[in-house]
Scaffold this active site. Structure first.
Site, PDB file in Angstrom:
ATOM      1  N   LYS A   1     -10.815   0.175   9.868  1.00  0.00           N
ATOM      2  CA  LYS A   1     -11.364  -1.205   9.333  1.00  0.00           C
ATOM      3  C   LYS A   1     -11.218  -2.600  10.072  1.00  0.00           C
ATOM      4  CE  LYS A   1      -7.690   0.133   5.926  1.00  0.00           C
ATOM      5  NZ  LYS A   1      -8.522   0.689   4.658  1.00  0.00           N
TER       6      LYS A   1
ATOM      7  N   HIS B   1       0.585  -1.609   0.168  1.00  0.00           N
ATOM      8  CA  HIS B   1       0.163   0.580   0.402  1.00  0.00           C
ATOM      9  C   HIS B   1       0.848   1.401   0.071  1.00  0.00           C
ATOM     10  CE1 HIS B   1      -2.935   3.631   1.704  1.00  0.00           C
ATOM     11  NE2 HIS B   1      -3.629   2.018   1.551  1.00  0.00           N
TER      12      HIS B   1
ATOM     13  N   ASP C   1       2.650  -4.773   8.353  1.00  0.00           N
ATOM     14  CA  ASP C   1       1.270  -3.894   7.781  1.00  0.00           C
ATOM     15  C   ASP C   1      -0.411  -4.925   8.239  1.00  0.00           C
ATOM     16  OD1 ASP C   1      -0.913  -2.409   7.028  1.00  0.00           O
ATOM     17  OD2 ASP C   1       0.057  -1.800   5.384  1.00  0.00           O
TER      18      ASP C   1
ATOM     19  N   CYS D   1      -4.957   2.381  -4.028  1.00  0.00           N
ATOM     20  CA  CYS D   1      -3.317   2.717  -3.114  1.00  0.00           C
ATOM     21  C   CYS D   1      -2.341   1.675  -3.464  1.00  0.00           C
ATOM     22  CB  CYS D   1      -3.819   3.301  -2.073  1.00  0.00           C
ATOM     23  SG  CYS D   1      -4.401   4.399  -1.422  1.00  0.00           S
TER      24      CYS D   1
ATOM     25  N   GLN E   1      -4.923  -5.324   7.266  1.00  0.00           N
ATOM     26  CA  GLN E   1      -5.938  -6.184   5.903  1.00  0.00           C
ATOM     27  C   GLN E   1      -6.327  -7.712   7.105  1.00  0.00           C
ATOM     28  OE1 GLN E   1      -8.200  -5.280   4.479  1.00  0.00           O
ATOM     29  NE2 GLN E   1      -7.402  -3.081   3.521  1.00  0.00           N
TER      30      GLN E   1
END
Length: 419
Positions: A230, A127, A204, A373, A207
Site C-alpha cells: 500500500k 478490517h 493497524d 474487508c 492506511q
C-alpha cells in the site's frame, strides 16, 4: 485530459509510475483504488530487478560476496523502515509477509498469555485482518471481545472507548485510518488512555503509513503493523513494530531456520530480535523493494505528500457534492481537506456498487466496489456494499474531474433504468 499543473507533486512523479501510462478500453487509465494497493515506481522495480540480476543469494547464511550483498540490502531495508516510523531500535522491526501476518504474530505469541475472562477491545470499523485473529484468540482462550462504536459523524467513539476500559482489559487493537470511513482515529490518545490501565495497544497503520508521517515513539503504541504494497513497495512484505522489551518477552511465532541460535535433537534456543520471529528464507527481494519504497517516499517528503492529498481530498468532496444521489460514509473533511483520509466510500440509491464500478471501468476508471474487508462495519451502516474511490500522491484534479463526469453519467443512466 488536461495538462497537469507543474507545481503539483503528481506532475513531478507520474513519470515514475509506468503502469499509469496506459489505456483501458481505449481510455487513459485513472487509478483510484489506492486503498487496496498502490502502484510501484521505477525505483522499486529497479531494486527488485537489481537484486535478482546481481545479488540473488540467501541472507545470513553465507560468507560469499553475493550472500553478503543480499544480507546488506535486506538488513539495510530494515534500518530504513525503523527510521521511517522512528523506532528506537532496528531490532524493533520484524519483517512479515503482510500486516495480517503481523497481527496474527501478536495474537498467537503475546496472546498466549490471555485467559478466560480477559477482555480485548476492538472497534466496529476494523478490517477483517484486525478482527479475525482476535476472534480466534478469544475462541482459544475464553477471552471476551468488546467493540467501540461510532459517533453521529461516523468516527471512533472515544468516550465509549474510555467506558469500556477496565482492569479486565488486556489489549486494544484499532485501525489508525479506516479504509471505509476515512476517519483518522486519535491513536496517541487511545494509547495514553489504555496505558493508564496497563493495557497494551496495537495500531493497524496500513492506511496511514503511505499517507502521513508516523512516529511510533510519539504515539507510544506497543505494536504497529504496516503493509508494503500500500506504500509503493512490492506485495508479500509487511512489518511489525514492537517495543523492544515486549518483543523479547514474547515466544516465537513460527519455527524453522533463521530464528534459531542452537538446535539439538530434543530442544533449541532462539535467536535474538528480530530474527526470533523470522523463520525460514525470507522475502529478500520484497524487503529490499520495501526499503527502496521508503527511500522514494522519504525523498518526496511525507509531510508534502500529506498536504497534497489534503488538497485532493478537499477537491474530491467538493466535486462529489455535485451528485445529490450519493451517500458518502464517514466524516466530512474540513474546508482545507484535513480531518480525514483521501478516500470516499459511497452508495448511490438503488444502484449496486458493482454496477457503478463496471460502468466506470469502461471509462478507464478503477475504483473499488464491495465490503472492503469490513463486513461488520457495512452491516452496522446498513449497507451491503459500497463503492470507493481512494487517492494517492500521483493522482490529479484532472483525474478527479474525469471520475466525477463518468460517475454522473453512470448515476443518471441507472436513474433512468430505475425510473
Amino acid at each position: 485530459m488536461t495538462i497537469i499543473q507543474e507545481k503539483t507533486i503528481a506532475a513531478k512523479v507520474r513519470s515514475d509510475f509506468p503502469i499509469l501510462h496506459q489505456q483501458i478500453h481505449g481510455k487513459p487509465l485513472v487509478y483510484l483504488d489506492n486503498a487496496a494497493t498502490s502502484q510501484k515506481p521505477i525505483a522499486v522495480l529497479d531494486a527488485l530487478r537489481h537484486y535478482y540480476e546481481h545479488d540473488n543469494a540467501n541472507v545470513h547464511r553465507g560468507v560469499h560476496t553475493l550472500s553478503s550483498r543480499a544480507t546488506d540490502g535486506y538488513e539495510g531495508a530494515r534500518d530504513k523502515v525503523a527510521a521511517f516510523v522512528n523506532a528506537a531500535s532496528r531490532q524493533e522491526i520484524v519483517y512479515t509477509r503482510n500486516a495480517s501476518e503481523a497481527i496474527n504474530l501478536v495474537a498467537y505469541s503475546w496472546g498466549s498469555t490471555l485467559k478466560s475472562g480477559d477482555e480485548i477491545i476492538l472497534s466496529v470499523m476494523e478490517h477483517h485482518s484486525n478482527l479475525i485473529p482476535w476472534q480466534m484468540l478469544a475462541q482459544r482462550t475464553g477471552a471476551v471481545l468488546k467493540f467501540v462504536g461510532l459517533t453521529d459523524t461516523e468516527e471512533f467513539d472515544f468516550e465509549q472507548f474510555k467506558s469500556l476500559l477496565s482492569d479486565r482489559t488486556k489489549i486494544v487493537s484499532v485501525v489508525h485510518v479506516s479504509n471505509t470511513l476515512g476517519c483518522i482515529n486519535p491513536v496517541k490518545e487511545i494509547c495514553a488512555e489504555a496505558h493508564r490501565y496497563g493495557v497494551k495497544v496495537l495500531i493497524d497503520a496500513c492506511q496511514s503509513l503511505p499517507h502521513m508521517t508516523i512516529n511510533v515513539q510519539d504515539i507510544d503504541c506497543d505494536w504497529l503493523v504496516g503493509s508494503g504494497h500500500k506504500m509503493c513497495a512490492p506485495t508479500g512484505i509487511g512489518f511489525l513494530y514492537g517495543k523492544l522489551d515486549l518483543l523479547r518477552s514474547m515466544p516465537p511465532f513460527l519455527g524453522g531456520g533463521e530464528m534459531i541460535a542452537d538446535v539439538f535433537l530434543d530442544h533449541a534456543t532462539y535467536a535474538d530480535l528480530p530474527h526470533k520471529f523470522e523463520a525460514g528464507t525470507p522475502a529478500i527481494a520484497e524487503a529490499i523493494g520495501l526499503g527502496a519504497a521508503v527511500d522514494y517516499l522519504t525523498n518526496i517528503g511525507m509531510d508534502k505528500i500529506h498536504a497534497y492529498e489534503e488538497e485532493l481530498t478537499a477537491y474530491l468532496f467538493h466535486k462529489l457534492k455535485e451528485i445529490p444521489e450519493l451517500r458518502i460514509y464517514g466524516p466530512q473533511p474540513n474546508a482545507d481537506g484535513s480531518g480525514r483520509a483521501a478516500l470516499a466510500a459511497f452508495t448511490a440509491g438503488e444502484v449496486h456498487p458493482h454496477d457503478l464500478s463496471t460502468i466506470l471501468d469502461q471509462a478507464g476508471i478503477a475504483i473499488r466496489a464491495g465490503h472492503h474487508c469490513t463486513q461488520p462495519l457495512h452491516r452496522h451502516l446498513k449497507a451491503q456494499s459500497t463503492a470507493r474511490a481512494s487517492l494517492y500522491f500521483y493522482n490529479t484534479r484532472e483525474e478527479i474531474d474525469v471520475f466525477i463526469a463518468s460517475l454522473k453519467e453512470a448515476v443518471e443512466f441507472f436513474g433512468e433504468v430505475f425510473a
